[in-house]
Scaffold this motif. Structure first.
Motif, short mmCIF file in Angstrom:
data_model
loop_
_atom_site.label_atom_id
_atom_site.label_comp_id
_atom_site.label_asym_id
_atom_site.label_seq_id
_atom_site.Cartn_x
_atom_site.Cartn_y
_atom_site.Cartn_z
N PRO A 191 30.82 4.25 -15.02
CA PRO A 191 29.44 4.64 -14.74
C PRO A 191 29.38 6.06 -14.20
N THR A 192 28.46 6.82 -14.73
CA THR A 192 28.32 8.20 -14.28
C THR A 192 27.29 8.24 -13.15
N PRO A 193 27.50 9.11 -12.17
CA PRO A 193 26.51 9.21 -11.10
C PRO A 193 25.21 9.81 -11.64
N ASP A 194 24.13 9.51 -10.95
CA ASP A 194 22.84 10.05 -11.38
C ASP A 194 22.88 11.57 -11.29
N PRO A 195 22.47 12.25 -12.34
CA PRO A 195 22.51 13.70 -12.31
C PRO A 195 21.44 14.26 -11.35
N VAL A 196 21.71 15.45 -10.88
CA VAL A 196 20.75 16.13 -10.01
C VAL A 196 19.52 16.46 -10.84
N PRO A 197 18.34 16.19 -10.33
CA PRO A 197 17.14 16.47 -11.14
C PRO A 197 17.05 17.97 -11.44
N ARG A 198 16.75 18.27 -12.68
CA ARG A 198 16.67 19.66 -13.11
C ARG A 198 15.33 20.26 -12.71
N ARG A 199 15.34 21.55 -12.48
CA ARG A 199 14.09 22.23 -12.16
C ARG A 199 13.22 22.31 -13.40
#
Length: 99
Positions: free
Chosen positions: A78-86
């Motif tokens: 499982p991949t961690p949730d990505p940082v929300p993009r601007r």
């Protein structure tokens, strides 16, 4: 007396591409409406995941290659949730950080 499909498949050495992809004893992908046609399209588009062997002019897949393909698959971590993009443009009031 019914024969076990896994045993019947193991006694054979070659299967059709449609069987290799969609039969429950092999890769067991969700079957489309016409499995033979779907496998043929994958072959034509060079997207078929297994090596093919020509037997009497027909494409076939060796069962050994199917097992090697399955053994070569690695488990998906499982991949961690990505940082929300601007977002594009000017930041909204809620997004502005006050220092």
């Amino acid at each position: 007396m019914q024969s076990n499909p896994v045993f019947a498949a193991q006694s054979r050495r070659l299967v059709t591409p449609a069987e290799a992809l969609y039969a429950p004893e092999f890769l067991a992908l969700p079957p489309p409406a016409n499995p033979a046609r779907a496998a043929g399209l994958r072959i034509a588009r060079r997207r078929f995941p297994l090596p093919l062997v020509k037997v009497d002019g027909r494409n076939m897949v060796r069962i050994e290659d199917i097992h090697r393909f399955i053994d070569g698959l690695c488990p998906v971590e499982p991949t961690p949730d990505p940082v929300p993009r601007r977002r594009r443009g000017r930041p909204r009031k809620m997004e502005v950080s006050h220092d």
